[in-house]
Motif scaffolding. Structure first.
Motif, PDB file in Angstrom:
ATOM      1  N   ARG A  92       0.826  -1.220   0.000  1.00  0.00           N
ATOM      2  CA  ARG A  92       0.000   0.000   0.000  1.00  0.00           C
ATOM      3  C   ARG A  92       0.854   1.262   0.000  1.00  0.00           C
ATOM      4  O   ARG A  92       0.530   2.228  -0.685  1.00  0.00           O
ATOM      5  N   PHE A  93       1.932   1.248   0.768  1.00  0.00           N
ATOM      6  CA  PHE A  93       2.817   2.420   0.773  1.00  0.00           C
ATOM      7  C   PHE A  93       3.510   2.598  -0.578  1.00  0.00           C
ATOM      8  O   PHE A  93       3.697   3.723  -1.037  1.00  0.00           O
ATOM      9  N   LYS A  95       2.241   1.737  -3.492  1.00  0.00           N
ATOM     10  CA  LYS A  95       1.221   2.285  -4.395  1.00  0.00           C
ATOM     11  C   LYS A  95       1.014   3.767  -4.128  1.00  0.00           C
ATOM     12  O   LYS A  95       0.898   4.565  -5.066  1.00  0.00           O
ATOM     13  N   LEU A  96       0.970   4.146  -2.868  1.00  0.00           N
ATOM     14  CA  LEU A  96       0.805   5.555  -2.509  1.00  0.00           C
ATOM     15  C   LEU A  96       1.984   6.380  -3.011  1.00  0.00           C
ATOM     16  O   LEU A  96       1.804   7.473  -3.554  1.00  0.00           O
ATOM     17  N   GLU A  97       3.187   5.841  -2.857  1.00  0.00           N
ATOM     18  CA  GLU A  97       4.382   6.538  -3.335  1.00  0.00           C
ATOM     19  C   GLU A  97       4.330   6.729  -4.847  1.00  0.00           C
ATOM     20  O   GLU A  97       4.667   7.799  -5.355  1.00  0.00           O
ATOM     21  N   ILE A  99       1.641   6.947  -6.709  1.00  0.00           N
ATOM     22  CA  ILE A  99       0.627   7.968  -6.985  1.00  0.00           C
ATOM     23  C   ILE A  99       1.171   9.354  -6.680  1.00  0.00           C
ATOM     24  O   ILE A  99       0.971  10.303  -7.449  1.00  0.00           O
ATOM     25  N   MET A 100       1.891   9.493  -5.565  1.00  0.00           N
ATOM     26  CA  MET A 100       2.460  10.794  -5.191  1.00  0.00           C
ATOM     27  C   MET A 100       3.473  11.269  -6.218  1.00  0.00           C
ATOM     28  O   MET A 100       3.504  12.448  -6.572  1.00  0.00           O
TER      29      MET A 100
END
Length: 105
Positions: A92-93, A95-97, A99-100
């Motif tokens: 999840r982190f 994927k978030l990275e 996206i960021m």
């Protein structure tokens, strides 16, 4: 009915988690452990009894004193349980990275 505590019940308490962190690096007596807390020694003794019952701590006599050390083998039970969740969190982190980074451009 005789209920036996397990390692997860033992680590549910923040004081017991703090005790585990204290003895992770060195063997300590009950008095040395209690001196790190703003609570009565009998309370710490109860926590030590629970951690010992659950085999997260081991007692080693040295003269008249009893030293507490962490039982790394039993702690592995906790680590093994958490490992699948760690992979989920990492995914999840990541994927978030991604996206960021996409929105940062």
């Amino acid at each position: 009915m005789n209920l036996r505590r397990d390692v997860f019940q033992a680590i549910a308490d923040p004081t017991r988690r703090a005790i585990l962190l204290l003895v992770a690096s060195q063997a300590l007596t009950a008095g040395a452990i209690a001196s790190n807390f703003d609570t009565a020694r009998p309370t710490i003794s109860k926590h030590l009894a629970i951690l010992t019952e659950c085999q997260l701590l081991e007692q080693t006599p040295n003269g008249r004193e009893m030293y507490y050390t962490i039982n790394a083998i039993k702690m592995k039970e906790v680590a093994d349980f958490i490992e699948p969740f760690r992979k989920i969190w990492d995914d999840r982190f990541n994927k978030l990275e991604a996206i960021m980074k996409k929105y940062k451009k």
